[in-house]
Design a protein around this motif. Structure first.
Motif, short mmCIF file in Angstrom:
data_model
loop_
_atom_site.label_atom_id
_atom_site.label_comp_id
_atom_site.label_asym_id
_atom_site.label_seq_id
_atom_site.Cartn_x
_atom_site.Cartn_y
_atom_site.Cartn_z
N SER A 131 -15.56 -2.11 -6.93
CA SER A 131 -16.43 -2.95 -6.12
C SER A 131 -17.87 -2.48 -6.20
CB SER A 131 -15.98 -2.93 -4.65
OG SER A 131 -16.87 -3.69 -3.85
N LYS A 132 -18.75 -3.39 -6.57
CA LYS A 132 -20.18 -3.09 -6.58
C LYS A 132 -20.74 -3.02 -5.16
CE LYS A 132 -20.99 -5.09 -11.17
NZ LYS A 132 -21.71 -6.14 -11.95
N ASP A 133 -19.94 -3.46 -4.18
CA ASP A 133 -20.34 -3.30 -2.78
C ASP A 133 -20.41 -1.81 -2.41
OD1 ASP A 133 -20.22 -6.04 -2.68
OD2 ASP A 133 -18.28 -6.11 -1.65
N THR B 254 -11.79 -11.47 -10.66
CA THR B 254 -12.24 -10.91 -9.39
C THR B 254 -11.24 -11.25 -8.28
OG1 THR B 254 -13.55 -12.86 -8.82
CG2 THR B 254 -14.68 -11.09 -10.02
N GLN B 255 -11.23 -10.44 -7.27
CA GLN B 255 -10.44 -10.73 -6.08
C GLN B 255 -10.92 -9.83 -4.94
OE1 GLN B 255 -6.33 -9.01 -5.55
NE2 GLN B 255 -6.39 -8.95 -7.80
N LYS B 256 -10.55 -10.20 -3.72
CA LYS B 256 -10.93 -9.43 -2.55
C LYS B 256 -9.78 -8.48 -2.21
CE LYS B 256 -14.10 -10.09 1.16
NZ LYS B 256 -15.11 -11.05 1.61
N ASN C 74 -10.97 -6.07 1.96
CA ASN C 74 -12.26 -6.65 2.40
C ASN C 74 -13.43 -6.34 1.47
OD1 ASN C 74 -11.27 -7.97 4.74
ND2 ASN C 74 -11.28 -6.01 5.83
N TYR C 75 -13.16 -5.86 0.27
CA TYR C 75 -14.23 -5.60 -0.70
C TYR C 75 -14.12 -6.60 -1.85
CZ TYR C 75 -14.92 -1.11 1.63
OH TYR C 75 -15.17 -0.13 2.57
N ASN C 76 -15.25 -7.09 -2.33
CA ASN C 76 -15.28 -7.94 -3.52
C ASN C 76 -15.10 -7.06 -4.74
OD1 ASN C 76 -15.94 -10.41 -2.11
ND2 ASN C 76 -17.98 -9.55 -1.79
N CYS C 77 -14.01 -7.29 -5.47
CA CYS C 77 -13.65 -6.40 -6.57
C CYS C 77 -13.56 -7.14 -7.90
CB CYS C 77 -12.31 -5.72 -6.28
SG CYS C 77 -12.31 -4.66 -4.82
N GLN C 78 -13.75 -6.36 -8.96
CA GLN C 78 -13.64 -6.88 -10.32
C GLN C 78 -12.66 -6.00 -11.10
OE1 GLN C 78 -17.41 -7.53 -12.22
NE2 GLN C 78 -16.53 -8.23 -14.15
N TRP D 88 -9.50 -1.93 -10.01
CA TRP D 88 -10.32 -2.93 -9.35
C TRP D 88 -11.45 -2.18 -8.66
CZ3 TRP D 88 -9.50 -8.16 -9.79
CH2 TRP D 88 -8.30 -8.55 -10.36
#
Length: 297
Positions: A159-161, A134-136, A139-143, A157
């Motif tokens: 983002s579930k956001d 994972t990494q940002k 500004n989104y939390n990504c996998q 990458w």
């Protein structure tokens, strides 16, 4: 099973969030000539997501098509028998449109090879391997996830956001929007740079379709499969001046060509030779298409 459940949840949330439409803007960097490191180009693209479909297209082409079709509409009203227009094609490279239908993710790719317009229909299946990294990003939390597609190895990458199981180009199928995407050679890279909730007066590709219909300038293409597209592309690559030859074979047609150096060509033999050489050079330098398996033997 866990992935399928996550996808279902993401899709249900996505249907609710996309009721009015959402636009995601990607910066797309791509190298058109694999032999030249300085051939990297940049273009901004939109992914417009609605409840039943999404559209992926280049911003510059959208603006050009809007201006052109509005011009044709006005000319048809004032001088219906005399229509002229110019296109700012030098300003954009993304000339295609990709429409994905939900929930099947059937893809309709409106594209062309020289003078032949095509509607390529398929339902691509991407087998993603979701990884724990994972990494940002932006500004989104990504996998991280990886997949093979189009003859390339891709790293995504998501983002579930952003609970939209979609992404740029034909990419889809992850439990969150793709924020960053690049192939192993880094010659094709997408990065999410902005997003907005679409309002009633925000135009998407349906606006262009309506303009084309009013202007009587609708996209007319032949429906083909990916395999048929590849066959036609290879035929053009092997004989790039085939359309010119067909045009000049008609005794009712005549043509004069002015080259970049200012030389005027009038004979059929000179014109055919010119296009054979210039188009052959074009196919030689534009050799790094996103889907390699559709553009190489």
């Amino acid at each position: 099973m866990k992935l399928n459940f996550s996808l279902i949840l993401a899709f249900l949330t996505f249907l609710n969030l996309s009721a009015q439409g959402n636009r995601f803007t990607y910066e797309y960097q791509f190298r058109i000539d694999s032999t030249k490191t300085d051939s990297l180009k940049k273009e901004f693209t939109n992914l417009d997501i609605f409840p039943t479909k999404s559209y992926f297209y280049g911003q510059a082409k959208f603006a050009s098509d809007s201006i052109m079709n509005n011009s044709i509409i006005q000319q048809r009203k004032s001088t219906p028998n005399s229509i002229s227009y110019s296109s700012t094609t030098d300003e954009w490279n993304i000339s295609y449109l990709i429409e994905k239908s939900y929930p099947s993710f059937k893809t309709t790719w409106l594209t062309n090879i020289e003078e032949t317009n095509m509607i390529v229909e398929e339902t691509p299946v991407l087998k993603w391997q979701i990884l724990p990294e994972t990494q940002k990003i932006e500004n989104y939390n990504c996998q991280k996830a990886t997949a093979n597609f189009g003859g390339r190895i891709w790293e995504a990458w998501f983002s579930k956001d952003l609970p939209f199981p979609d992404g740029p180009y034909k990419f889809h199928g992850l439990p969150g929007l793709i924020v960053k995407l690049e192939d192993k050679t880094k010659s094709h890279q997408f990065l999410l740079k902005g997003s907005k909730k679409l309002k009633a007066d925000d135009h998407s590709w349906e606006y262009i379709s309506a303009l084309e219909k009013e202007a009587k300038n609708e996209f007319q293409g032949v429906k083909v499969s990916p395999a048929q597209y590849k066959k036609l592309f290879m035929a053009y690559k092997n004989d790039p001046a085939k359309d010119i030859k067909l045009d000049l074979a008609n005794p009712n047609n005549s043509m004069t060509v002015t080259t970049e150096s200012g030389t005027k060509l009038a004979s059929n033999a000179e014109i055919i030779k010119y296009f054979e050489e210039s188009l052959a050079q074009k196919y030689k330098t534009i050799n790094n298409q996103l889907e390699l398996n559709l553009h190489r033997k």
